[in-house]
Design an enzyme around this catalytic site. Structure first.
Site, PDB file in Angstrom:
ATOM      1  N   SER A 194      40.763 -55.094 -26.256  1.00  0.00           N
ATOM      2  CA  SER A 194      41.611 -55.262 -25.084  1.00  0.00           C
ATOM      3  C   SER A 194      40.811 -55.103 -23.813  1.00  0.00           C
ATOM      4  O   SER A 194      39.823 -54.360 -23.778  1.00  0.00           O
ATOM      5  CB  SER A 194      42.754 -54.255 -25.102  1.00  0.00           C
ATOM      6  OG  SER A 194      42.339 -53.065 -24.489  1.00  0.00           O
ATOM      7  N   LYS A 195      41.242 -55.827 -22.786  1.00  0.00           N
ATOM      8  CA  LYS A 195      40.470 -55.709 -21.558  1.00  0.00           C
ATOM      9  C   LYS A 195      40.657 -54.338 -20.935  1.00  0.00           C
ATOM     10  O   LYS A 195      39.761 -53.801 -20.319  1.00  0.00           O
ATOM     11  CB  LYS A 195      40.715 -56.847 -20.562  1.00  0.00           C
ATOM     12  CG  LYS A 195      42.059 -57.425 -20.429  1.00  0.00           C
ATOM     13  CD  LYS A 195      41.981 -58.618 -19.455  1.00  0.00           C
ATOM     14  CE  LYS A 195      43.315 -59.325 -19.338  1.00  0.00           C
ATOM     15  NZ  LYS A 195      43.267 -60.535 -18.582  1.00  0.00           N
ATOM     16  N   ARG A 196      41.814 -53.749 -21.182  1.00  0.00           N
ATOM     17  CA  ARG A 196      42.042 -52.431 -20.588  1.00  0.00           C
ATOM     18  C   ARG A 196      41.107 -51.370 -21.162  1.00  0.00           C
ATOM     19  O   ARG A 196      40.709 -50.441 -20.506  1.00  0.00           O
ATOM     20  CB  ARG A 196      43.490 -52.002 -20.802  1.00  0.00           C
ATOM     21  CG  ARG A 196      44.358 -52.526 -19.689  1.00  0.00           C
ATOM     22  CD  ARG A 196      45.757 -52.038 -19.799  1.00  0.00           C
ATOM     23  NE  ARG A 196      46.651 -53.187 -19.724  1.00  0.00           N
ATOM     24  CZ  ARG A 196      47.949 -53.092 -19.764  1.00  0.00           C
ATOM     25  NH1 ARG A 196      48.535 -51.937 -19.909  1.00  0.00           N
ATOM     26  NH2 ARG A 196      48.691 -54.166 -19.658  1.00  0.00           N
ATOM     27  N   ASN A 197      40.774 -51.520 -22.459  1.00  0.00           N
ATOM     28  CA  ASN A 197      39.879 -50.530 -23.067  1.00  0.00           C
ATOM     29  C   ASN A 197      38.407 -50.853 -22.872  1.00  0.00           C
ATOM     30  O   ASN A 197      37.539 -50.173 -23.418  1.00  0.00           O
ATOM     31  CB  ASN A 197      40.160 -50.421 -24.568  1.00  0.00           C
ATOM     32  CG  ASN A 197      41.538 -49.868 -24.804  1.00  0.00           C
ATOM     33  OD1 ASN A 197      42.086 -49.212 -23.929  1.00  0.00           O
ATOM     34  ND2 ASN A 197      42.108 -50.138 -25.956  1.00  0.00           N
ATOM     35  N   GLY A 198      38.151 -51.914 -22.140  1.00  0.00           N
ATOM     36  CA  GLY A 198      36.751 -52.252 -21.857  1.00  0.00           C
ATOM     37  C   GLY A 198      36.006 -52.797 -23.073  1.00  0.00           C
ATOM     38  O   GLY A 198      34.806 -52.603 -23.194  1.00  0.00           O
TER      39      GLY A 198
END
Ligand code: GLU
Length: 486
Positions: free
Chosen positions: A252-256
């Site tokens: 996920s982009k949120r988790n980098g």
């Protein structure tokens, strides 16, 4: 038959992770497989979540990977603008029309109150807001709006019945209307929500196939109710399985997690990345896994997209990267390798020759630095490296072999190529009735003091040149003698 039109509709809320790029790739392939159009639409209505630079990154990645769109923000077409924040009046117009058609209603409730109820709702229960504004007639609502009351436009969902659709990957999906939340379509600030803008635009842009993550599967029936109220054709849906970091976690982009740019920075080739991504959730018809973008266009078919999650396997990507490096012609490989040489080597050696040695062995361009770090200077003396069970070498017989090599090398005039050097080493071995390895192993160690080297003794001696090779052998003899007699 209608011309196929697909769209990549990213929200600029972060960098492009692998899952985003895969969606773009599949959209592109589906359109191009049938000679259709691939469109880029920026879904930037959630301005609070917008990340600076994200839009430029989207343009850059699509350009870099060759996923050229036919219409988009900087590629005018008949359905522009292609940035949602530039289309706001349209959404308002369609939301009002949907109210007239009975698919939505004006709502004067306060979102904070609804949110409180949502929070109080007992866990595990599906929350469905019983909106009192259902009872307000359109005329009355319009009067209240004219009086300056703030309002939203909320979807009206039938209280019973079932909404179903056919997904091209997941098959028949149906949902009881009673479980669907009457979400906001147009917010009080006049901005549409993602759900609504997405539907209006897919219709107005003539999108025939929608490809997106399977997290949207359960809300798709809700979108279809809107299509039905408008009397619009529902597009084909192709929901794709998630790309996972491991069995449990999604990328996920949120988790980098792995972004396209990270992979490029790590030295992966864009062609290998794109090829690998195509296989995350799609299986080619046959054993072949290496495809150029053009070959993918021909080979891609929706019926081979899998329902099960795909795991992002960096080792497989490395393998594929190696395949791409090996398949290049030597000039291209050399061009790619040059910056890595420049970072590591100052000695004047034949770099093209070095590329010839490295190309069959390198998996990642980044590995080049470590592979060639002995060229300027051998690693420090390490007596243990002279012992090889397989080659039957030890420090003593290595010293002996290096002396033989030293004498032969100093005399030879044939130092021009690998073949001449090979003959020289083989000749020494024959003369002393030992296996070739007894000669080659100590030479390779003496020239590098590394356990892993990009080539064997012959290639390394050739690259270093006669003078440097002799110098290192002399030094190795000296160090070995000292160590053995110590
Ligand atoms: N803007 C949505 C996203 O980035 C697009 C979803 C869709 O393709 O319908 O997830």
């Amino acid at each position: 038959m209608k011309k196929v039109r697909t769209r990549f509709a990213p929200s600029p809320t972060g960098y492009m992770h692998i899952g985003n790029l895969r969606t773009a790739l599949y959209e592109y392939l589906i359109a191009k497989h049938d000679g259709g159009d691939f469109i880029l639409r920026i879904e930037d209505t959630d301005q609070a979540r917008e990340v600076e630079g994200a839009i430029d990154m989207i343009y850059h990645v699509l350009e870099d990977t060759g996923l050229h769109y036919d219409e988009g923000p900087n590629k005018p077409g008949d359905c522009g603008p292609y940035v949602q924040s530039q289309r706001l009046p349209l959404y308002k117009e369609y939301a009002d029309r949907l109210v007239e058609l009975g698919g939505a209603h004006y709502c004067f409730c306060h979102e904070e109150d609804i949110q409180k109820m949502r929070e109080q709702n007992s866990e595990g229960q599906i929350f469905k807001y019983q909106d009192p504004c259902h009872a307000i007639s359109i005329e009355e609502a319009r009067k209240r709006i004219a009086n300056g009351e703030t309002y939203t436009i909320r979807q009206t969902i039938p209280s019973n019945g079932i909404t179903s659709f056919e997904d091209e990957v997941y098959g028949h999906i149906e949902v009881e209307n009673a479980t669907l939340d009457e979400g906001v379509l147009l917010k009080s600030d006049g901005y549409p929500t993602y759900n609504f803008a997405n539907i209006v635009d897919d219709h107005l842009m003539g999108i025939t196939h929608v490809v997106r993550g399977n997290e949207y599967l359960s809300s798709t029936p809700k979108y279809n109710l809107i299509y039905q109220s408008f009397g619009w054709d529902i597009p084909s849906y192709i929901h794709v399985p998630p790309v996972m970091k491991d069995e449990q976690h999604k990328l996920s982009k949120r988790n980098g997690d792995a972004s396209y740019q990270d992979l490029i920075d790590k030295g992966f080739l864009k062609e290998a990345i794109l090829n690998y991504i195509a296989l995350l959730g799609w299986a080619p018809n046959g054993e072949e896994e290496i495809f150029t973008l053009n070959e993918l266009i021909g080979a891609f078919s929706v019926d081979r997209i899998s329902k099960s999650p795909a795991i992002f396997d960096i080792e497989k990507l490395k393998w594929m990267n190696g395949v791409y490096l090996r398949n290049m012609d030597i000039e291209t490989f050399h061009e790619y390798a040059l910056p890595y040489y420049q970072k590591t080597i100052t000695a004047k050696v034949d770099l093209l020759e070095l590329s010839k040695v490295l190309q069959p062995r390198v998996v990642m361009l980044e590995d080049i630095c470590e592979a060639v770090d002995f060229i300027d200077q051998a690693h420090p003396f390490n007596i243990d490296l002279y012992t090889s069970k397989k080659m039957k070498t030890n420090p003593e017989n290595s010293l002996e072999a290096l002396k033989w090599v030293r004498t032969a090398l100093a005399k030879t005039e044939h130092y021009d190529d690998d073949e001449a050097l090979m003959n020289l080493f083989v000749h020494i071995a024959q003369e002393h009735v030992v296996k070739n390895g007894r000669i080659m192993w100590p030479v390779r160690v003496a020239l590098t003091y590394k356990s892993f080297t990009p080539g064997g003794a012959v290639e390394i001696a050739h690259i270093l040149g006669k003078e440097e090779t002799l110098k290192r052998i002399d030094q190795a003899i000296e160090e070995l003698e000292k160590a053995i007699t110590a």
